[in-house]
Design an enzyme around this catalytic site. Structure first.
Site, PDB file in Angstrom:
ATOM      1  N   GLU A   1      25.521  37.910  17.020  1.00 40.27           N
ATOM      2  CA  GLU A   1      25.455  36.713  16.259  1.00 40.27           C
ATOM      3  C   GLU A   1      24.020  36.042  15.957  1.00 40.27           C
ATOM      4  O   GLU A   1      23.287  35.968  17.029  1.00 40.27           O
ATOM      5  CB  GLU A   1      26.350  35.616  17.121  1.00 40.27           C
ATOM      6  CG  GLU A   1      26.737  34.398  16.187  1.00 40.27           C
ATOM      7  CD  GLU A   1      27.513  33.556  17.088  1.00 40.27           C
ATOM      8  OE1 GLU A   1      27.907  33.677  17.835  1.00 40.27           O
ATOM      9  OE2 GLU A   1      27.926  32.356  16.287  1.00 40.27           O
TER      10      GLU A   1
ATOM     11  N   GLY B   1      22.392  30.901  25.727  1.00 42.65           N
ATOM     12  CA  GLY B   1      22.863  30.682  27.047  1.00 42.65           C
ATOM     13  C   GLY B   1      23.806  31.865  27.348  1.00 42.65           C
ATOM     14  O   GLY B   1      23.775  32.547  28.255  1.00 42.65           O
TER      15      GLY B   1
ATOM     16  N   ASN C   1      31.355  37.737  22.677  1.00 42.29           N
ATOM     17  CA  ASN C   1      31.609  39.111  22.080  1.00 42.29           C
ATOM     18  C   ASN C   1      33.055  39.539  22.683  1.00 42.29           C
ATOM     19  O   ASN C   1      33.195  39.590  23.849  1.00 42.29           O
ATOM     20  CB  ASN C   1      30.729  40.321  22.292  1.00 42.29           C
ATOM     21  CG  ASN C   1      29.101  39.976  22.523  1.00 42.29           C
ATOM     22  OD1 ASN C   1      28.641  39.428  21.206  1.00 42.29           O
ATOM     23  ND2 ASN C   1      28.451  39.856  23.512  1.00 42.29           N
TER      24      ASN C   1
ATOM     25  N   GLU D   1      32.905  30.572  26.809  1.00 42.65           N
ATOM     26  CA  GLU D   1      32.765  31.769  26.204  1.00 42.65           C
ATOM     27  C   GLU D   1      34.124  32.370  26.229  1.00 42.65           C
ATOM     28  O   GLU D   1      34.531  33.088  25.349  1.00 42.65           O
ATOM     29  CB  GLU D   1      31.557  32.877  26.994  1.00 42.65           C
ATOM     30  CG  GLU D   1      30.301  32.360  26.881  1.00 42.65           C
ATOM     31  CD  GLU D   1      29.650  31.768  25.541  1.00 42.65           C
ATOM     32  OE1 GLU D   1      30.263  32.306  24.459  1.00 42.65           O
ATOM     33  OE2 GLU D   1      29.002  30.850  25.543  1.00 42.65           O
TER      34      GLU D   1
END
Ligand SMILES: [Zn+2]
Length: 883
Positions: free
Chosen positions: A127, A268, A272, A305
């Site tokens: 990304e 940070g 994925n 995440e």
């Protein structure tokens, strides 16, 4: 100035992709300097695009080795391959398979985008546009495909081989030296969520049983020897998975969830699919190595995440203009998680402090942009606090406007309607409109208009009529590219506090309802008259910070002190003291610039005393109240002609006044909270330490020998990093022998642990004294420092640029020179890191004239440097742009 000015990318130019990809089969043979990548893409024309279309695939610094179409090598006349592009002018207008071979050099990849090495570990960061540095691909988020990844490597070089999805197959090759693993991800995903990892890694394993009873294997991979520092991250992961099921009905979908911690990382962490890759700073923790703040960050980032699995991965963004669709929403979700796990009022105060410190500053300066930008030159520069934190505030306002039930209905609709899709902000907001039956078209302005709305609230009490009238007016200042604005929809939760400290029931004279205390201002101005008010109340507006606005209310100091003691809304209790302190600090700064003494306010000190002695308040909340506005808070409030030295002097004067008046209370609380109980990272214990250490900061404000001795004792006796760092921080603010000794001792103790050495670097960079610049420069040659590692650069130079207001803004301009020299040194190797660092200078226009011209000259020097990266070129041009 750079000459190869790229064309800006505009939202209005969006077109659906000409080609879709059903499956991607990757075969990656890892090698330190020559990794071989074979990509087999099953392409088909997009029925929604104009046909016949050429095939144009993105690349970035790639070398094509071979190319086949349906198994046949392509003649060179049939394609054009450059490092940045692979194009076929006349591809067959039917499904076909394209096989692309490229070769990349992971060791030479200092940008840390694409496939690179962190230490001896191979890892990827895709990304936003890193996948095109691995193979040629339509590298845009609306091309979603099913990936199968085979990785091959030398067994000793990379015994562990990981990729997205579930492990299908693994084994040793006939030569006995190399091995392979095949991973398959059954969920379609955009290329930016691709990941692979290879290296010598140890792991800790746990399990999670999902709401439907499936068993998920959880693994955290780290450098061998660091397994015992993963416990808190694993615990945070399991709590996140449970919370997402309970709060949003979201269940995890693969058999395995993996996190890999690496030490070289630009951000940070990265979400994925099934294989999160983390900056190790946000995984590794033990009481001896991590502070309470580190623990809290680990919890929040692991949760963030993980939550992306639904908000970002299952439903992704159509294009990068929609970045806030995944980021604002996921920040909102992680803030809610943290609020449920910890203290909701304290988390809200912390989040708002952060929002004001970073986002409000961005919104007021040359880098201001809407939550959904409409134009960019370099997408890496839009991973901003506006997209993330203001984006989260916009989602929170939807919740405030609709109420929790309707909001949840809208979220459920979003998850069912757009699963497996690449969506837009319009589609997201439409789900809430459909679920609630509300018209949210004006609300969309929050995504389109930049700048922080300013609200003026004027209240007046009519003794005879027993009514209270509240006039609200909104303005939105001009921002770059947006000279005029439309009125916004602003949800303000409000209350009227009676003399007994209780909220007066809100009854509107016109009979209009006031549900949940919500006043929705959607015009330039509006008046509300409340009836049946027996005695003059005090208005409490924007409770819980229901809208991200600057609010001015005609409430006097006496009323603010009343709210500080009585408001039923804890956020506004904190806000009342904060406003009192801010008024004083702004006045004092002005006085100091006129060479007059700073203002004294015994009533503010009395308000702080009352909070400190209040038995009904949790320690973490009290710590927030007595933590005075920071220097950058004060500068932001002053907003023009800022003299950082005067700001510092005003704040220091208030610290001394508080210390002088409340010495006894501070010491009593400090001693009461200095308990010998063993360390626990939980929110209550962390709150007690926060209060104790905020007291220590004030106790040591004057640098008296007895206070220094107290800090020294805490430093020496601490059994955890929180207390040791707090003591070192207190010592660092006085130029004394104890400071030198403690800093030397700290390095000796922790020299082998880069993450702790980062704390040591940051602390020294933030010391507000003239010698700091030379100290920081000297530290750039220290054995522990490396310009190649983003964590080291941020810890030392980033802390100097962002956290040291007086020294980065030195009146001789040498602070700016140092920052700019560092930016220019880093830019050729890691443009993203360089651009982030340069953005520290974005507020140069608010400075007093001398510093303003020095900062401008420093920025001009960057702008005049040949061959800047696109990242740095974009920041410097916007920072210098007029109007
Ligand atoms: Zn995110």
């Amino acid at each position: 100035m750079r000459t190869d000015e790229p064309h800006p990318i505009r939202l209005q130019d969006y077109r659906p992709p000409d080609w879709l990809i059903d499956t991607v089969e990757l075969d990656v043979s890892l090698d330190a300097t020559a990794a071989h990548v074979r990509a087999s893409l099953l392409l088909r024309p997009n029925p929604k695009a104009a046909a016949p279309a050429p095939l144009v695939l993105d690349g970035d610094g790639l070398t094509l080795v071979a190319l086949k179409l349906d198994g046949e090598p392509l003649a060179t006349a049939q394609y054009v391959a450059t490092p940045d592009r692979l194009s076929l002018a006349q591809p067959p207008q039917r499904p076909f398979r394209l096989e692309i071979e490229t070769q990349v050099d992971p060791s030479a990849n200092t940008q840390l985008m694409g496939l690179y090495r962190s230490g001896k570990t191979y890892c990827t960061q895709c990304e936003a546009e890193g996948f095109r540095r691995i193979t040629y691909f339509p590298d845009r988020p609306d091309v979603m495909a099913i990936y199968t990844t085979r990785i091959e490597a030398d067994i000793t070089d990379a015994p562990v081989l990981l990729a997205n999805g579930n492990l299908k197959e693994s084994g040793t090759l006939p030569d006995g030296k190399r091995h392979f693993a095949v991973w398959h991800d059954p969920f379609p995903k955009p290329s930016y969520l691709f990941a692979l990892v290879g290296g010598t890694l140890a792991f800790v394993e746990d399990h999670f049983r999902t709401m439907s009873g499936r068993d998920v294997t959880l693994r955290i991979y780290v450098e061998p020897g660091k397994e015992d520092r993963c416990g808190y991250a694993m615990d945070s992961l399991k709590r996140s998975m449970r919370w997402d099921e309970q709060a949003f009905g979201r269940e995890y979908d693969l058999d395995m969830f993996m996190i890999v911690a690496v030490s070289d990382f630009n951000m940070g962490a990265m979400e994925n699919k099934g294989l999160n890759i983390f900056n190790d700073k946000y995984i590794l923790a033990s009481p001896e190595t991590a502070t309470d703040t580190d623990y809290a960050s680990i919890e929040a980032i692991v949760a963030h995440e993980y939550f992306h699995n639904w908000t970002g991965n299952r439903i992704t963004c159509r294009d990068w203009f929609q970045l806030c669709l995944k980021e604002g929403l996921t920040v909102f979700r992680d803030q809610e998680f943290t609020s449920d796990e910890r203290s909701r009022p304290v988390e809200r105060i912390k989040d708002v402090r952060g929002l004001r410190a970073h986002q409000f500053v961005e919104d007021a300066g040359p880098l201001a942009h809407p939550v959904r930008p409409t134009l960019y030159h370099e997408i890496n520069n839009f991973y901003t606090t506006t997209v993330y934190e203001k984006g989260a505030e916009v989602v929170r306002m939807l919740q405030v406007l609709l109420g929790p039930q309707q909001f949840r209905k809208g979220m459920d609709l979003y998850f069912t309607r757009h699963d497996d899709e690449a969506a837009t902000i319009e589609q997201f907001v439409q789900c809430f409109a459909d679920a609630s039956g509300r018209d949210l078209s004006q609300f969309m302005l929050w995504y389109a208009q930049s700048g922080t709305p300013e609200i003026v609230a004027t209240g007046s009490y009519d003794t005879r009529a027993k009514t209270y009238r509240l006039d609200l007016a909104q303005t939105l200042p001009p921002t770059p590219g947006q000279p005029t604005k439309e009125p916004m929809v602003i949800p303000l939760v409000a209350g009227l506090v009676g003399p007994d400290g209780r909220d007066v029931p809100l009854q509107r004279a016109d009979g209009g309802p006031v549900e949940r205390g919500l006043l929705t201002l959607d015009r330039p101005a509006a008046s509300y008259v409340f009836t049946g008010i027996e005695q003059r109340p005090v208005p409490s507006i924007n409770r819980g910070f229901s809208a991200p606005v600057r609010l001015t209310v005609n409430v006097g100091d006496e009323d603010l002190r009343f709210l500080a003691n009585h408001d039923s809304d804890p956020f506004n209790r904190w806000q009342a003291v904060h406003t009192l302190a801010m008024r004083l600090l702004v006045d004092s700064t002005a006085a100091i610039r006129r060479s007059e003494p700073p203002r004294q306010d015994p009533a503010l000190v009395a308000a702080l005393d009352a909070v400190l002695n209040s038995r009904d308040l949790e320690p973490a909340f009290v710590a927030q109240v007595i933590a005075l506005p920071s220097e950058s808070d004060i500068a932001r409030e002053i907003a023009r002609d800022v003299d950082p030295d005067a700001v510092y002097a005003a704040r220091q004067a208030l610290r001394l006044a508080v210390k002088a008046s409340l010495s006894k209370t501070l010491t009593t609380i400090y001693e009461r909270l200095s308990s010998p109980e063993p360390y626990s990272p939980d929110a209550d214990a962390a709150g007690r330490r926060a209060l104790k250490n905020t007291c220590l900061d004030l106790i040591t404000a004057a640098g008296e020998p007895s206070a220094i001795a107290l800090a020294k004792r805490q430093y020496e006796r601490a059994d955890n990093m929180t207390d040791r760092m707090a003591a070192l921080q207190a010592l660092s603010l006085c130029d004394c022998a104890e400071r030198t000794a403690a800093l030397e001792d700290f390095y000796r103790r922790y020299a082998g642990d880069p993450l702790i050495v980062d704390k040591w670097l940051s602390l020294q960079a933030a010391i507000p004294e003239p010698a700091t610049l030379e100290r920081v420069k000297a530290l750039t040659s220290h054995a522990a420092f490396s310009m190649a590692n983003p964590n080291r650069v941020r810890a030392l130079v980033g802390a100097f640029a962002m956290s040291n207001q007086t020294q980065s803004n030195r009146v001789d301009g040498r602070g700016y020179d140092f920052i700019v020299d560092t930016v220019l040194a880093i830019d050729p190797k890691n443009p993203q890191l360089a651009a982030r660092l340069l953005s520290a200078l974005k507020s140069w226009r608010v400075l007093e004239p001398k510093r303003r011209s020095l900062a401008r000259a420093a920025l001009k020097r960057v702008a005049d440097t040949p061959s800047l990266s696109r990242d740095v070129g974009d920041i410097v041009q916007r920072a210098l742009a007029e109007g």
